[in-house]
Design an enzyme around this catalytic site. Structure first.
Site, PDB file in Angstrom:
ATOM      1  N   LYS A   1      -3.046 -29.668   5.771  1.00  9.26           N
ATOM      2  CA  LYS A   1      -4.445 -29.429   6.132  1.00  9.26           C
ATOM      3  C   LYS A   1      -4.758 -29.984   7.516  1.00  9.26           C
TER       4      LYS A   1
ATOM      5  N   ARG B   1     -10.576 -32.450 -18.124  1.00  5.80           N
ATOM      6  CA  ARG B   1     -11.088 -32.391 -19.503  1.00  5.80           C
ATOM      7  C   ARG B   1     -11.197 -30.944 -19.990  1.00  5.80           C
TER       8      ARG B   1
ATOM      9  N   CYS C   1     -10.213 -21.166  13.680  1.00  4.12           N
ATOM     10  CA  CYS C   1      -9.990 -20.814  12.273  1.00  4.12           C
ATOM     11  C   CYS C   1      -9.040 -21.853  11.682  1.00  4.12           C
TER      12      CYS C   1
ATOM     13  N   ARG D   1      -1.327 -16.650  11.538  1.00  3.11           N
ATOM     14  CA  ARG D   1      -1.461 -18.065  11.902  1.00  3.11           C
ATOM     15  C   ARG D   1      -1.295 -18.314  13.407  1.00  3.11           C
TER      16      ARG D   1
ATOM     17  N   TRP E   1      -2.916 -20.456  -6.030  1.00  2.00           N
ATOM     18  CA  TRP E   1      -1.585 -20.283  -6.617  1.00  2.00           C
ATOM     19  C   TRP E   1      -0.526 -21.063  -5.842  1.00  2.00           C
TER      20      TRP E   1
ATOM     21  N   ALA F   1      -7.080 -12.055  13.520  1.00  2.00           N
ATOM     22  CA  ALA F   1      -8.152 -11.470  12.703  1.00  2.00           C
ATOM     23  C   ALA F   1      -9.146 -12.572  12.332  1.00  2.00           C
TER      24      ALA F   1
ATOM     25  N   GLN G   1     -16.167 -36.410   5.542  1.00  2.00           N
ATOM     26  CA  GLN G   1     -14.991 -36.245   4.662  1.00  2.00           C
ATOM     27  C   GLN G   1     -13.875 -35.404   5.281  1.00  2.00           C
TER      28      GLN G   1
ATOM     29  N   TYR H   1       0.842  -1.194   0.000  1.00  2.00           N
ATOM     30  CA  TYR H   1       0.000   0.000   0.000  1.00  2.00           C
ATOM     31  C   TYR H   1       0.881   1.250   0.000  1.00  2.00           C
TER      32      TYR H   1
HETATM   33  P1  FAD Z   1     -19.878 -35.873   4.356  1.00  2.00           P
HETATM   34  O1  FAD Z   1     -18.718 -35.194   4.919  1.00  2.00           O
HETATM   35  O2  FAD Z   1     -19.661 -36.789   3.213  1.00  2.00           O
HETATM   36  O3  FAD Z   1     -20.606 -36.692   5.526  1.00  2.00           O
HETATM   37  C1  FAD Z   1     -21.643 -37.572   5.312  1.00  2.00           C
HETATM   38  C2  FAD Z   1     -21.716 -38.563   6.471  1.00  2.00           C
HETATM   39  O4  FAD Z   1     -22.917 -39.326   6.373  1.00  2.00           O
HETATM   40  C3  FAD Z   1     -20.582 -39.567   6.496  1.00  2.00           C
HETATM   41  O5  FAD Z   1     -19.905 -39.499   7.739  1.00  2.00           O
HETATM   42  C4  FAD Z   1     -21.265 -40.906   6.290  1.00  2.00           C
HETATM   43  O6  FAD Z   1     -20.632 -41.951   7.018  1.00  2.00           O
HETATM   44  C5  FAD Z   1     -22.658 -40.626   6.826  1.00  2.00           C
HETATM   45  N1  FAD Z   1     -23.725 -41.497   6.300  1.00  2.00           N
HETATM   46  C6  FAD Z   1     -24.079 -41.707   4.996  1.00  2.00           C
HETATM   47  N2  FAD Z   1     -25.138 -42.510   4.930  1.00  2.00           N
HETATM   48  C7  FAD Z   1     -25.484 -42.867   6.194  1.00  2.00           C
HETATM   49  C8  FAD Z   1     -26.497 -43.665   6.772  1.00  2.00           C
HETATM   50  N3  FAD Z   1     -27.417 -44.275   6.048  1.00  2.00           N
HETATM   51  N4  FAD Z   1     -26.516 -43.787   8.125  1.00  2.00           N
HETATM   52  C9  FAD Z   1     -25.626 -43.167   8.907  1.00  2.00           C
HETATM   53  N5  FAD Z   1     -24.640 -42.372   8.398  1.00  2.00           N
HETATM   54  C10 FAD Z   1     -24.568 -42.220   7.069  1.00  2.00           C
HETATM   55  N6  FAD Z   1     -14.198 -28.800   1.562  1.00  2.00           N
HETATM   56  C11 FAD Z   1     -13.830 -27.551   1.770  1.00  2.00           C
HETATM   57  O7  FAD Z   1     -14.683 -26.670   1.913  1.00  2.00           O
HETATM   58  N7  FAD Z   1     -12.525 -27.194   1.867  1.00  2.00           N
HETATM   59  C12 FAD Z   1     -11.547 -28.092   1.745  1.00  2.00           C
HETATM   60  O8  FAD Z   1     -10.377 -27.740   1.823  1.00  2.00           O
HETATM   61  C13 FAD Z   1     -11.907 -29.432   1.537  1.00  2.00           C
HETATM   62  N8  FAD Z   1     -10.955 -30.356   1.407  1.00  2.00           N
HETATM   63  C14 FAD Z   1     -11.324 -31.647   1.191  1.00  2.00           C
HETATM   64  C15 FAD Z   1     -10.325 -32.587   1.055  1.00  2.00           C
HETATM   65  C16 FAD Z   1     -10.651 -33.904   0.840  1.00  2.00           C
HETATM   66  C17 FAD Z   1      -9.556 -34.908   0.690  1.00  2.00           C
HETATM   67  C18 FAD Z   1     -12.017 -34.290   0.771  1.00  2.00           C
HETATM   68  C19 FAD Z   1     -12.395 -35.713   0.557  1.00  2.00           C
HETATM   69  C20 FAD Z   1     -13.011 -33.352   0.901  1.00  2.00           C
HETATM   70  C21 FAD Z   1     -12.674 -32.018   1.089  1.00  2.00           C
HETATM   71  N9  FAD Z   1     -13.626 -31.022   1.192  1.00  2.00           N
HETATM   72  C22 FAD Z   1     -13.259 -29.747   1.440  1.00  2.00           C
HETATM   73  C23 FAD Z   1     -15.049 -31.309   0.969  1.00  2.00           C
HETATM   74  C24 FAD Z   1     -15.838 -31.386   2.277  1.00  2.00           C
HETATM   75  O9  FAD Z   1     -15.223 -32.276   3.151  1.00  2.00           O
HETATM   76  C25 FAD Z   1     -17.263 -31.773   1.956  1.00  2.00           C
HETATM   77  O10 FAD Z   1     -17.865 -30.779   1.170  1.00  2.00           O
HETATM   78  C26 FAD Z   1     -18.076 -31.949   3.220  1.00  2.00           C
HETATM   79  O11 FAD Z   1     -17.517 -32.961   4.030  1.00  2.00           O
HETATM   80  C27 FAD Z   1     -19.525 -32.329   2.895  1.00  2.00           C
HETATM   81  O12 FAD Z   1     -20.202 -32.467   4.104  1.00  2.00           O
HETATM   82  P2  FAD Z   1     -21.452 -33.418   4.289  1.00  2.00           P
HETATM   83  O13 FAD Z   1     -21.739 -33.381   5.737  1.00  2.00           O
HETATM   84  O14 FAD Z   1     -22.503 -33.024   3.347  1.00  2.00           O
HETATM   85  O15 FAD Z   1     -20.985 -34.859   3.828  1.00  2.00           O
HETATM   86  P1  NAP Z   2     -14.511 -30.701  -8.124  1.00  2.00           P
HETATM   87  O1  NAP Z   2     -13.727 -29.590  -7.558  1.00  2.00           O
HETATM   88  O2  NAP Z   2     -15.839 -30.439  -8.706  1.00  2.00           O
HETATM   89  O3  NAP Z   2     -13.574 -31.408  -9.213  1.00  2.00           O
HETATM   90  C1  NAP Z   2     -13.978 -32.527  -9.931  1.00  2.00           C
HETATM   91  C2  NAP Z   2     -12.955 -32.827 -11.025  1.00  2.00           C
HETATM   92  O4  NAP Z   2     -13.372 -33.956 -11.736  1.00  2.00           O
HETATM   93  C3  NAP Z   2     -12.789 -31.720 -12.011  1.00  2.00           C
HETATM   94  O5  NAP Z   2     -11.414 -31.585 -12.290  1.00  2.00           O
HETATM   95  C4  NAP Z   2     -13.556 -32.198 -13.245  1.00  2.00           C
HETATM   96  O6  NAP Z   2     -12.857 -31.644 -14.335  1.00  2.00           O
HETATM   97  C5  NAP Z   2     -13.451 -33.695 -13.123  1.00  2.00           C
HETATM   98  N1  NAP Z   2     -14.628 -34.426 -13.614  1.00  2.00           N
HETATM   99  C6  NAP Z   2     -15.936 -34.154 -13.429  1.00  2.00           C
HETATM  100  N2  NAP Z   2     -16.710 -35.073 -14.002  1.00  2.00           N
HETATM  101  C7  NAP Z   2     -15.893 -35.993 -14.572  1.00  2.00           C
HETATM  102  C8  NAP Z   2     -16.097 -37.165 -15.325  1.00  2.00           C
HETATM  103  N3  NAP Z   2     -17.318 -37.627 -15.586  1.00  2.00           N
HETATM  104  N4  NAP Z   2     -15.032 -37.831 -15.767  1.00  2.00           N
HETATM  105  C9  NAP Z   2     -13.787 -37.390 -15.507  1.00  2.00           C
HETATM  106  N5  NAP Z   2     -13.527 -36.264 -14.816  1.00  2.00           N
HETATM  107  C10 NAP Z   2     -14.576 -35.566 -14.348  1.00  2.00           C
HETATM  108  O7  NAP Z   2     -14.747 -31.814  -7.018  1.00  2.00           O
HETATM  109  P2  NAP Z   2     -13.741 -32.505  -6.018  1.00  2.00           P
HETATM  110  O8  NAP Z   2     -12.335 -32.343  -6.419  1.00  2.00           O
HETATM  111  O9  NAP Z   2     -14.301 -33.865  -5.874  1.00  2.00           O
HETATM  112  O10 NAP Z   2     -13.977 -31.719  -4.683  1.00  2.00           O
HETATM  113  C11 NAP Z   2     -15.226 -31.775  -3.993  1.00  2.00           C
HETATM  114  C12 NAP Z   2     -15.487 -30.509  -3.247  1.00  2.00           C
HETATM  115  O11 NAP Z   2     -14.569 -30.366  -2.190  1.00  2.00           O
HETATM  116  C13 NAP Z   2     -15.344 -29.301  -4.141  1.00  2.00           C
HETATM  117  O12 NAP Z   2     -16.400 -28.411  -3.930  1.00  2.00           O
HETATM  118  C14 NAP Z   2     -14.091 -28.671  -3.691  1.00  2.00           C
HETATM  119  O13 NAP Z   2     -14.163 -27.252  -3.788  1.00  2.00           O
HETATM  120  C15 NAP Z   2     -13.996 -29.087  -2.244  1.00  2.00           C
HETATM  121  N6  NAP Z   2     -12.575 -29.122  -1.910  1.00  2.00           N
HETATM  122  C16 NAP Z   2     -11.971 -27.947  -1.698  1.00  2.00           C
HETATM  123  C17 NAP Z   2     -10.628 -27.920  -1.446  1.00  2.00           C
HETATM  124  C18 NAP Z   2      -9.933 -26.619  -1.182  1.00  2.00           C
HETATM  125  O14 NAP Z   2      -8.739 -26.601  -1.041  1.00  2.00           O
HETATM  126  N7  NAP Z   2     -10.629 -25.511  -1.073  1.00  2.00           N
HETATM  127  C19 NAP Z   2      -9.896 -29.086  -1.431  1.00  2.00           C
HETATM  128  C20 NAP Z   2     -10.549 -30.285  -1.670  1.00  2.00           C
HETATM  129  C21 NAP Z   2     -11.887 -30.280  -1.929  1.00  2.00           C
HETATM  130  P3  NAP Z   2     -13.246 -31.870 -15.857  1.00  2.00           P
HETATM  131  O15 NAP Z   2     -14.754 -31.915 -15.886  1.00  2.00           O
HETATM  132  O16 NAP Z   2     -12.643 -30.710 -16.571  1.00  2.00           O
HETATM  133  O17 NAP Z   2     -12.598 -33.121 -16.228  1.00  2.00           O
HETATM  134 FE1  SF4 Z   3     -11.510 -17.565   7.008  1.00  2.00          FE
HETATM  135 FE2  SF4 Z   3     -11.526 -20.239   6.930  1.00  2.00          FE
HETATM  136 FE3  SF4 Z   3     -10.590 -18.956   9.100  1.00  2.00          FE
HETATM  137 FE4  SF4 Z   3     -13.159 -18.917   8.599  1.00  2.00          FE
HETATM  138  S1  SF4 Z   3     -11.945 -20.727   9.061  1.00  2.00           S
HETATM  139  S2  SF4 Z   3     -11.902 -17.176   9.154  1.00  2.00           S
HETATM  140  S3  SF4 Z   3     -13.170 -18.868   6.356  1.00  2.00           S
HETATM  141  S4  SF4 Z   3      -9.729 -18.872   7.060  1.00  2.00           S
END
Ligand code: FAD
Ligand code: NAP
Ligand code: SF4
Length: 677
Positions: A425, A568, A338, A292, A583, A314, A415, A170
Site C-alpha cells: 500500500k 463474529r 491514482c 500501473r 480475492w 486510465a 490514518q 471477451y
Molecule cells: P483520520 O485519518 O483519523 O484523521 C483525523 C486527524 O485528526 C488525525 O490526524 C488526528 O491527529 C487529528 N485530530 C484529532 N483530534 C484532534 C484535535 N483535537 N486537534 C487537532 N487534531 C486532531 N481507507 C480506505 O478507503 N482504503 C484503504 O485501503 C484504507 N486502508 C487503511 C489501512 C489502515 C491500516 C488504516 C488504519 C486505515 C485505512 N483506511 C483505508 C481508512 C482511512 O484511512 C480512514 O477512513 C480515513 O483516514 C478517515 O479520515 P479522517 O480524516 O476522517 O480521519
Molecule cells: P471494519 O471493516 O468495519 O471491520 C471491523 C471488524 O471488527 C469486523 O471484522 C467486525 O466483524 C469486527 N468487530 C466489530 N465490532 C466488534 C466488537 N465489538 N468486538 C469484536 N469485533 C468487532 O473496520 P476496520 O477494519 O477498522 O476498517 C476501517 C475502515 O477502513 C473500513 O471502512 C475499511 O473499509 C477501511 N479500510 C479499507 C481497506 C481496503 O483495503 N479497502 C483497508 C483497511 C481499511 P464482526 O462484527 O463480525 O466481528
Molecule cells: Fe480508482 Fe482508486 Fe485510482 Fe481513484 S485512486 S482511479 S478510485 S484506483
C-alpha cells in the site's frame, strides 16, 4: 528545463501518416457507467472534454457494444445513436482540436451479463452467471457485420478512430484460446482458424472505414490463463493484425477470470511493460503499454527503455484530469496520483454503481460537483489533517477561502500514515504528498503539533469550523481486555509493540486484513519488486509459458507466525473487502497459512490465551499476542465541547460517522461540503 528536456520521449508527437498524436500519453478505455446514465452523453462530454483540456494526446472511450447480444450497456448501431455520440466528440474536439478520441468497440461475448450472450462454443466462464449460446456460422457473420457497422457509426459520430478489444475473455479473445473455442469448422481447430474471427473483424473494419482512420487492436499480450496463449501465438496474431491494417497494437494483460492481479495497488508500477517491449520488437506499428503506470516519470522510463511507443493511463486520468498539463509545466508534485485502490472506480463498476475516484470525487461528476471561486472569502478552521480535513482544506482554499488546518500530530495524513506502512500500500504516500503540496499551493495555514480545544476556537473568530478529528479504535468489552497480551493495530503498525509467534487478530475488516498482511509478510513488498511480485503470483515473465503462468507454481513464503484472523459474523471472512481486490488479499493470506475463522464468539483473555467459541464450540487459542482490529467509533471530544457554542460547526469524515467509513467516503463528503461552503 523545458518539458521536452525532462520528458524527451513523452512529449514527442507520434506520426501515424495521415494524422498525428501530439504526445505519447493516452487515456485508456474505462467504462464509467455514464454511458447508460440519464443525460449520459452530456456527462461524458464534460468528463472527456476535461481530460482533453488536461493535455492527453488521445482518449479511448469506455467500451460500447455493437449489438444487443454483445453487452447490456450502451450500444452504437444506428445513425440516431451516432448523432448522440456527436455531443461527446464535438466537446472533446472543441476542448482541443489536436486531441484524438477513439471509440472502443466492446463485444463481451460469454461475459455479456444476459441470457442471449454468445460465444464460439457455448463454454460458460467461471465468472459469469450465464451459459452463452454457441454461434452458428451465420451468427458469426452477423457479429462481424455488426462490429463493422459500429465502426462506421463511430466514424459518422466524429470519432477519430476505433479500438477493438481482443482480450480479457471477451468475444474476440475467446476465439483464440482452445478452452473457449472448441469448434471444428473454419472458425476453430488450428490456430490459423482460431485467429480467423478477430482478423476478419479487423480486416473488414479497415475496408469499411478507409485507410485514413485510426484502428487499434487490443491484444492479450499475457492472458494469465493456465493453457492460455503462447508467446508465439501472441506475436503471430499481432503481426497478422498489422497486415490486416491496424495502426496501433495496444497490449492488455489478463483475462477477467484469471487469478493474477494486474492493476491492484500491490502490483509494481509498469510491471507488464517488459512484455509489451518484447512484442514491440516484433512489429512495425506503434505499441501501447498500460497497467500501473501512474506518474509521468514512470511513463518516460518505459518509453526510454523502448518498451512502448505510447502509454495508456486510465485510472490516473480519473484521479487527475490535468496530469499531462501539470507534467508539461513542471508541476509533477501537484499530481493527484491514482493509488490503484479500485475502491471508487472498478469496485463501483462491478457493483453496478457509477464510477468515480477515491482521491477525486469530481471524476464522472463534472457537471454536478464544481469548485467555483468564492465571492467573499471566509475564515475557516479545519481540525484534523486526515483525508477528510485535507480534502476539505484543499477544495475550500482552492476556491479562495482563508483556511487554517490544525492537527495534533507531527505530520499531516491521519490514518493514511498507517495505511502506507502496509506492504503493497505504498502508493498511499502519494496522496499525502499531493495534499502536502496543496497546502503550499493554496496558502493554507498549517498548524501541526496543535491539539485544538474548544476555547482556542471560541477565541479565534473563525466564520466556520470544520471538525475532522477522525476516529478512535473500538475496544471490545471482553473479560481480560487489559491483559498485557492485548495490543492495538496502531501500536503494531507503528512498531511500538512486539508481536509474538502465535497471534490472534480480533476483527477481519480492512484493517484486520492489512495487519495480517503486515505481520505475515517477509521480504520486499511486491509493489516495489517485480521479481517478488512474479514469484508470489506464479508469473514467468522471462520464458512466457502459455498465458505467462502455465505450470508456474506461486512461490509463497509461509509465515513463521501462527496467525488467526477472526470475526463474529458467520459469513466468509473477507467478504466485505473490495470486489475487485478482496480475492487477492484472501488468497495471499491463505497461501501464507493465516487461519481465517468466522462465527467466533470472544469469551475472555488470560494467561492461557484467547478463550472463544467457534460455531458455538468452545476453544482456547494459546496465543502470545491479541491484536484488536474491531472497528472504530467517531472521535468527537472537540465536537461535544463545541456543540452548544455560537460557532458554525461542521462534522466530516470519521468524526461524523465511523461505521463503514473509508477514505472514499471521507474525501467525498469533505469535498462536497467544501464546494458549497
Ligand atoms: P483520520 O485519518 O483519523 O484523521 C483525523 C486527524 O485528526 C488525525 O490526524 C488526528 O491527529 C487529528 N485530530 C484529532 N483530534 C484532534 C484535535 N483535537 N486537534 C487537532 N487534531 C486532531 N481507507 C480506505 O478507503 N482504503 C484503504 O485501503 C484504507 N486502508 C487503511 C489501512 C489502515 C491500516 C488504516 C488504519 C486505515 C485505512 N483506511 C483505508 C481508512 C482511512 O484511512 C480512514 O477512513 C480515513 O483516514 C478517515 O479520515 P479522517 O480524516 O476522517 O480521519
Ligand atoms: P471494519 O471493516 O468495519 O471491520 C471491523 C471488524 O471488527 C469486523 O471484522 C467486525 O466483524 C469486527 N468487530 C466489530 N465490532 C466488534 C466488537 N465489538 N468486538 C469484536 N469485533 C468487532 O473496520 P476496520 O477494519 O477498522 O476498517 C476501517 C475502515 O477502513 C473500513 O471502512 C475499511 O473499509 C477501511 N479500510 C479499507 C481497506 C481496503 O483495503 N479497502 C483497508 C483497511 C481499511 P464482526 O462484527 O463480525 O466481528
Ligand atoms: Fe480508482 Fe482508486 Fe485510482 Fe481513484 S485512486 S482511479 S478510485 S484506483
Amino acid at each position: 528545463m523545458g518539458a521536452m528536456d525532462r520528458y524527451p520521449h513523452l512529449f514527442l508527437p507520434l506520426d501515424l501518416g495521415f494524422t498525428a498524436l501530439k504526445n505519447r500519453l493516452l487515456m485508456g478505455s474505462m467504462h464509467t457507467g455514464l454511458e447508460e446514465a440519464e443525460n449520459g452523453f452530456e456527462k461524458m462530454a464534460a468528463f472527456y472534454a476535461e481530460r482533453a483540456r488536461g493535455g492527453v494526446g488521445m482518449i479511448i472511450t469506455g467500451g460500447i457494444a455493437p449489438n444487443a447480444e454483445a453487452g447490456s450497456g450502451a450500444k452504437l448501431a444506428t445513425s440516431g445513436e451516432a448523432a448522440q455520440h456527436r455531443i461527446v466528440t464535438d466537446a472533446v474536439h472543441r476542448a482541443d482540436s489536436d486531441v484524438k478520441i477513439c471509440l472502443q468497440i466492446l463485444h463481451e461475448g460469454a461475459l455479456a451479463p444476459h441470457k442471449s450472450c454468445v460465444s464460439p462454443s457455448g463454454v460458460k466462464s467461471r465468472i459469469s452467471a450465464f451459459t452463452p449460446i454457441e454461434l452458428s456460422e451465420d451468427g458469426i457473420e452477423k457479429q462481424i457485420t455488426d462490429m463493422v457497422n459500429c465502426a462506421c457509426r463511430a466514424k459518422e459520430a466524429g470519432y477519430d478512430g476505433v479500438e477493438i478489444i481482443g482480450s480479457a475473455g471477451y468475444l474476440l479473445s475467446s476465439f483464440l484460446v482452445e478452452k473457449t473455442n472448441q469448434r471444428t469448422d473454419k472458425w476453430g481447430g488450428s490456430y490459423e482458424n482460431r485467429m480467423r474471427f478477430p482478423l476478419e473483424v479487423v480486416r473488414r473494419i479497415r475496408q469499411a472505414v478507409g485507410l485514413e482512420y485510426i484502428v487499434i487492436f487490443r491484444i492479450a499480450a499475457m492472458d494469465m490463463l493456465q493453457g492460455g496463449m503462447s508467446w508465439d501465438e501472441v506475436v503471430q496474431l499481432a503481426k497478422r493484425m498489422e497486415q490486416a491494417g491496424v495502426n496501433i497494437i495496444s497490449t492488455h494483460f489478463t483475462w477477467h477470470e484469471a487469478s493474477v492481479p494486474t492493476i491492484a495497488t500491490m502490483v509494481p508500477r509498469a510491471a507488464f511493460s517488459g512484455v509489451a517491449g518484447r512484442l514491440r520488437k516484433e512489429l512495425s506499428v506503434p505499441v501501447i503499454t498500460s497497467n500501473r503506470i501512474n506518474m509521468p516519470d514512470v511513463a518516460e522510463e518505459v518509453l526510454a527503455r523502448g518498451d512502448a511507443d505510447l502509454i495508456s493511463m486510465a485510472r490516473p486520468m480519473l484521479a487527475d484530469p490535468d496530469l499531462v498539463q501539470k507534467t508539461l509545466e513542471g508541476r509533477e508534485d501537484e499530481i493527484n496520483s491514482c493509488i490503484a485502490c479500485n475502491q471508487a472506480c472498478l469496485d463501483h463498476l462491478f457493483n453496478g454503481q457509477n464510477v468515480s475516484c477515491l482521491v477525486n470525487p469530481r471524476a464522472c461528476h463534472e457537471l454536478e460537483l464544481t469548485y467555483e471561486p468564492v465571492i467573499k472569502a471566509k475564515k475557516i478552521a479545519v481540525v484534523g489533517a486526515g483525508p477528510a480535513g485535507l480534502s476539505f482544506a484543499t477544495v475550500a482554499a482552492g476556491r479562495g477561502h482563508d483556511v487554517t488546518l490544525f492537527d495534533k500530530a507531527v505530520d499531516i495524513g491521519g490514518q493514511f500514515n498507517l495505511a502506507r506502512k502496509i506492504p503493497g500500500k505504498e502508493e498511499f504516500s502519494e496522496t499525502i504528498r499531493y495534499y502536502r503540496r496543496m497546502i503550499d499551493v493554496h496558502h493554507i495555514t498549517l498548524r501541526l503539533n496543535t491539539e485544538v480545544t474548544a476555547d482556542m476556537l471560541r477565541a479565534a473568530g473563525f466564520d466556520e469550523v470544520v471538525i475532522a478529528t477522525g476516529i478512535q479504535p473500538r475496544l471490545p468489552e471482553i473479560d481480560g481486555i487489559s491483559h498485557a497480551k492485548v495490543v492495538s493495530y496502531i501500536e503494531v503498525i507503528k512498531g511500538y509493540k512486539e508481536v509474538g509467534q502465535k497471534v490472534a487478530i480480533m476483527g477481519a475488516g480492512g484493517i484486520g486484513f492489512d495487519v495480517a498482511e503486515l505481520i505475515s509478510h517477509t521480504g520486499k513488498s511486491t509493489a516495489l519488486d517485480i521479481d517478488a511480485f512474479a514469484r508470489e503470483w506464479g508469473i514467468d515473465f522471462k520464458n512466457h509459458p502459455r498465458g505467462g503462468v502455465t505450470d508456474v507454481e506461486p512461490v509463497v513464503v509461509k509465515s513463521d507466525k501462527e496467525i488467526y484472523l477472526m470475526q463474529r459474523k458467520a459469513t466468509p471472512v473477507g467478504r466485505g473487502l473490495g470486489k475487485t481486490t478482496g480475492w487477492t488479499h484472501r488468497l495471499t493470506l491463505a497461501r501464507r497459512g493465516v487461519k481465517m475463522i468466522n462465527d467466533v464468539d470472544y469469551l475472555k483473555i488470560d494467561d492461557e490465551g484467547l478463550h472463544i467459541t467457534i460455531g458455538g464450540v468452545p476453544d482456547i487459542l494459546p496465543v502470545d499476542t491479541i491484536i484488536i482490529c474491531a472497528g472504530q467509533t467517531p472521535f468527537r471530544a472537540l465536537f461535544d465541547d463545541l456543540k452548544d457554542s455560537e460557532l458554525n460547526i461542521h462534522l466530516i469524515g470519521g468524526a461524523y460517522e465511523a461505521g463503514e467509513l473509508d477514505a472514499k467516503r471521507a474525501i467525498n463528503q469533505a469535498s462536497r461540503l467544501a464546494a458549497v461552503i
